[in-house]
Design an enzyme around this catalytic site. Sequence first.
Site, mmCIF file in Angstrom:
data_model
loop_
_atom_site.group_PDB
_atom_site.id
_atom_site.type_symbol
_atom_site.label_atom_id
_atom_site.label_comp_id
_atom_site.label_asym_id
_atom_site.label_seq_id
_atom_site.Cartn_x
_atom_site.Cartn_y
_atom_site.Cartn_z
ATOM 1 N N GLU A 1 0.863 -1.187 0.000
ATOM 2 C CA GLU A 1 0.000 0.000 0.000
ATOM 3 C C GLU A 1 0.894 1.230 0.000
ATOM 4 O O GLU A 1 2.054 1.159 0.419
ATOM 5 C CB GLU A 1 -0.889 0.006 1.244
ATOM 6 C CG GLU A 1 -0.075 0.126 2.513
ATOM 7 C CD GLU A 1 -0.859 -0.226 3.776
ATOM 8 O OE1 GLU A 1 -1.689 0.561 4.184
ATOM 9 O OE2 GLU A 1 -0.601 -1.308 4.338
ATOM 10 N N LYS B 1 2.810 4.545 1.067
ATOM 11 C CA LYS B 1 3.224 5.143 2.333
ATOM 12 C C LYS B 1 2.869 6.619 2.240
ATOM 13 O O LYS B 1 3.442 7.366 1.453
ATOM 14 C CB LYS B 1 4.726 4.961 2.540
ATOM 15 C CG LYS B 1 5.205 5.481 3.871
ATOM 16 C CD LYS B 1 6.647 5.058 4.121
ATOM 17 C CE LYS B 1 7.101 5.373 5.527
ATOM 18 N NZ LYS B 1 7.104 6.785 5.856
ATOM 19 N N ASP C 1 2.625 10.458 3.087
ATOM 20 C CA ASP C 1 3.570 11.392 3.702
ATOM 21 C C ASP C 1 2.813 12.432 4.529
ATOM 22 O O ASP C 1 2.552 13.536 4.079
ATOM 23 C CB ASP C 1 4.406 12.060 2.605
ATOM 24 C CG ASP C 1 5.660 12.698 3.164
ATOM 25 O OD1 ASP C 1 5.905 12.548 4.383
ATOM 26 O OD2 ASP C 1 6.379 13.337 2.393
ATOM 27 N N TYR D 1 -4.775 2.651 8.361
ATOM 28 C CA TYR D 1 -3.999 1.521 7.845
ATOM 29 C C TYR D 1 -3.488 0.578 8.941
ATOM 30 O O TYR D 1 -2.803 -0.386 8.665
ATOM 31 C CB TYR D 1 -2.813 2.007 6.999
ATOM 32 C CG TYR D 1 -1.926 3.039 7.683
ATOM 33 C CD1 TYR D 1 -1.195 2.717 8.814
ATOM 34 C CD2 TYR D 1 -1.829 4.333 7.184
ATOM 35 C CE1 TYR D 1 -0.404 3.648 9.448
ATOM 36 C CE2 TYR D 1 -1.028 5.277 7.820
ATOM 37 C CZ TYR D 1 -0.318 4.933 8.942
ATOM 38 O OH TYR D 1 0.469 5.861 9.576
ATOM 39 N N LYS E 1 11.081 2.904 0.090
ATOM 40 C CA LYS E 1 11.004 4.342 -0.201
ATOM 41 C C LYS E 1 11.255 4.634 -1.678
ATOM 42 O O LYS E 1 12.016 3.916 -2.341
ATOM 43 C CB LYS E 1 12.044 5.100 0.646
ATOM 44 C CG LYS E 1 11.940 4.867 2.141
ATOM 45 C CD LYS E 1 10.698 5.477 2.752
ATOM 46 C CE LYS E 1 10.842 6.956 2.970
ATOM 47 N NZ LYS E 1 11.576 7.351 4.160
ATOM 48 N N CYS F 1 42.434 19.456 13.704
ATOM 49 C CA CYS F 1 41.095 19.875 14.102
ATOM 50 C C CYS F 1 40.977 21.397 13.989
ATOM 51 O O CYS F 1 41.805 22.116 14.563
ATOM 52 C CB CYS F 1 40.848 19.425 15.541
ATOM 53 S SG CYS F 1 39.325 20.103 16.212
ATOM 54 N N CYS G 1 40.571 22.857 17.788
ATOM 55 C CA CYS G 1 41.568 22.824 18.862
ATOM 56 C C CYS G 1 42.991 22.625 18.353
ATOM 57 O O CYS G 1 43.927 22.649 19.131
ATOM 58 C CB CYS G 1 41.224 21.746 19.891
ATOM 59 S SG CYS G 1 41.516 20.062 19.333
ATOM 60 N N CYS H 1 39.228 14.264 15.417
ATOM 61 C CA CYS H 1 40.093 15.075 16.252
ATOM 62 C C CYS H 1 40.570 14.197 17.400
ATOM 63 O O CYS H 1 39.780 13.491 18.027
ATOM 64 C CB CYS H 1 39.292 16.259 16.775
ATOM 65 S SG CYS H 1 40.026 17.045 18.208
ATOM 66 N N CYS I 1 39.508 19.196 23.424
ATOM 67 C CA CYS I 1 38.927 19.890 22.270
ATOM 68 C C CYS I 1 37.633 20.587 22.692
ATOM 69 O O CYS I 1 36.681 19.930 23.122
ATOM 70 C CB CYS I 1 38.635 18.899 21.149
ATOM 71 S SG CYS I 1 37.824 19.702 19.745
HETATM 72 S S1 IVH Z 1 2.176 1.003 9.139
HETATM 73 C C1 IVH Z 1 3.713 -0.865 13.024
HETATM 74 N N1 IVH Z 1 1.313 1.930 6.866
HETATM 75 O O1 IVH Z 1 5.145 5.766 8.170
HETATM 76 C C2 IVH Z 1 3.700 -0.138 11.759
HETATM 77 N N2 IVH Z 1 2.655 3.352 8.210
HETATM 78 O O2 IVH Z 1 7.942 5.262 8.790
HETATM 79 C C3 IVH Z 1 2.749 0.984 11.713
HETATM 80 N N3 IVH Z 1 2.971 5.583 7.271
HETATM 81 O O3 IVH Z 1 4.842 6.118 11.614
HETATM 82 C C4 IVH Z 1 2.852 1.805 10.500
HETATM 83 N N4 IVH Z 1 1.756 5.290 5.459
HETATM 84 O O4 IVH Z 1 3.248 7.444 10.135
HETATM 85 C C5 IVH Z 1 2.033 2.180 7.954
HETATM 86 N N5 IVH Z 1 0.442 2.647 4.850
HETATM 87 C C6 IVH Z 1 1.147 2.887 5.937
HETATM 88 C C7 IVH Z 1 1.753 4.138 6.153
HETATM 89 C C8 IVH Z 1 2.512 4.322 7.303
HETATM 90 C C9 IVH Z 1 2.491 6.144 6.148
HETATM 91 C C10 IVH Z 1 3.845 6.263 8.239
HETATM 92 C C11 IVH Z 1 3.438 6.147 9.681
HETATM 93 C C12 IVH Z 1 4.624 5.553 10.374
HETATM 94 C C13 IVH Z 1 5.730 5.874 9.430
HETATM 95 C C14 IVH Z 1 6.875 4.907 9.579
#
Ligand code: IVH
Length: 705
Positions: free
Chosen positions: A123, A125, A127, A233, A321, A426, A429, A444, A450
């Site tokens: 799914e 991620k 932002d 999610y 990512k 350095c 120092c 250093c 320092c």
């Molecule tokens: S699952 C235990 N699913 O990414 C895992 N996180 O880098 C719970 N995030 O803190 C997170 N989209 O804020 C999950 N589809 C998604 C997400 C997601 C964004 C964020 C979330 C998390 C962060 C981790």
Amino acid sequence: MTGTAVEALTEAEARAELARLAAAIAAANAAYHTLDTPEISDAEFDALKRRNAAIEARFPGLKRGDSPSDQVGAPVADGFGKVAHRVRMLSLENAFAAEEVTEFDDRVRKFLGHGGGITYTAEPKIDGLSLSLRYEGGTLVQAATRGDGEVGENVTENARTIGDIPRQVSGAPEVMEVRGEVYMAHADFAALNDRQAAAGEKTFANPRNAAAGSLRQLDAAITASRPLRFFAYAWGELSAPLAPTQMEAIRRLRVLGFQTNPLTVLCDGPEAMLAQYRLIEAQRATLGYDIDGVVYKVNELALQARLGFRSSTPRWAIAHKFPAELAWTELLGIDIQVGRTGALSPVARLKPVTVGGVVVSNATLHNEDYIAGRDSRGEVIRGGKDIRVGDWVQIYRAGDVIPKVADVDLGRRKSDAQPYVFPQVCPECGSPAHREEGDSVRRCTGGLICPAQGVERLKHFVSRGAFDIEGLGAKQVEMFFHDSILPVKTPADIFTLAARDADNPLQKLRNRDGFGEVSAAKLFAAIEARRTIPLDRLIFSLGIRHIGETSSSLLARHYGGWEKFIQAIDAARNFTGAEWDELTAIDGIGAVSARALIDALHPDSSERAEVDRLVQALSIVPVKAAATDSPVAGLTVVFTGTLEKMTRAEAKARAEALGAKVAGSVSAKTDLVVAGPGAGSKAKDAERLGVRLIDEDAWLALIGG
Ligand code: IVH
């Protein structure tokens, strides 16, 4: 603060003033959000911010990494009530390359001892920022931000204003915590910024900042006026499971009235996951909201439960990512910063450039090899192109990470550009700066002499996760470090401040600039209050290389008390023997961290003498093992032979979660040996030493299945 006209400032004055302004604005922010009585008026606050912006506009190269101009609209956490999460809010491990996704699948299958394929969800991620929503009897009763994962901010009123978040749900478990991401769509973000600009208000750098700034408003009416959205999610505490699989649980959340991401699909292995990644990446620009990768999760919730967690991330999920955003600009200069471990870090001063909506004027250059065109193994990078002052360089920025200089355009290099010569001493120092064999970083060698290292160590020592002494922040540490009346050169000096002040009849702290009767007394009281400190915080505060908060907490939980810890480190100092084995067997502590710990605390070093002096001044609170009420808590367990019901890694993780220590070899200190078929010398050692020996079934019975 507003003395010299900006046009008349020299560069050195501007740099010093930007530092002062950053501190003053941070202090004003803190005062505003923690006290009911802000120390300065809104107009004064705005004047500080405007002057800061004017100086930055005239000297773009001096803009600080922590510039107040980048901190838009996000009030500090202390203005909100705190919520302790009943189930921790975790983050995710990151993957960047396709191989890392395959490796993730390998790790999952290995941990579970699973020959066949595992099914995953994939799914986007999102932002934004994560939010946990608690429903009791179908009513939204609490909303909390992630905070540090353990304790978040209570933003219930604000969450109630978000259209995507139902206030009532029917057919849900009695207690249900729904987790997901608050975000802002591109179009809404643009319209909000237009409105803000028209009203003469601050505009936001990107949708994520806008979402965070809008949710974390002390006035819920402001949140209500901001176009926030929410995707569900995940979940926290549940009085009954939502479903047997991740996919069905998401579907259930949708039925309950939450928005869930329509691009969530099931994948039967790495190939399908990577195909979905490419599909989502291709749609990224047209989704209408920011995403920064794809999250893969093991679909079967029973398998998720078996996989469990590392200290801050689940073993059953990973974030893949997207490549970072890029831009080209001119390299104006290279500064060298000296960190608390003595590392000389080259920092690129850039002609300001917008990368993914954020203005960047500093970027890391990592180390001297990186500037010269080689990686840490001496292999050629960027086709061997070196980086020179005056070059056109490509800046790479992903999410919140520090921007990097990724590439250089030789076509635009000036004919008189000179290769960069990395300093061998350095800059702070003058001590020789050495590189150890195999280390890419020049350090250093000044140690405690320092000043840069000294100050940075102290700043770390008083920082949030460490001693966190109220009234003693980075600014005050700088002041005391250079002070001739009450100098503070090392952490132990902090705890003699009050006594030294009392012994000095003439120049009392309370009579000095920036202090008064009340603030001096408050500072001494705050220091006194921290004489009692939990072991994990103490270890973290020492600022040892590779020993961050997670490692410190693992060490504290493992050894329990300072005496045990320091004796074990001393006994392990030859990097062999039972204590060394025990140290490196702690899940999460590898040989590198173990060596760093031993080197930093070596009994012959002046650093150790300072640590001992510090410890003398403290009362250290032991840390409890992970679980103390389990039948195996505190026991040292060794697994040997083939386990049939679970893999070795799983057995170890479960034992540790129950508070046991898992060791690699049997000694007189071992309490229990769990032996499967084919157990060899370790089972014999157990018999010889009279250690209790049981089989896997007996172990499972002992820990309750
Ligand atoms: S699952 C235990 N699913 O990414 C895992 N996180 O880098 C719970 N995030 O803190 C997170 N989209 O804020 C999950 N589809 C998604 C997400 C997601 C964004 C964020 C979330 C998390 C962060 C981790």
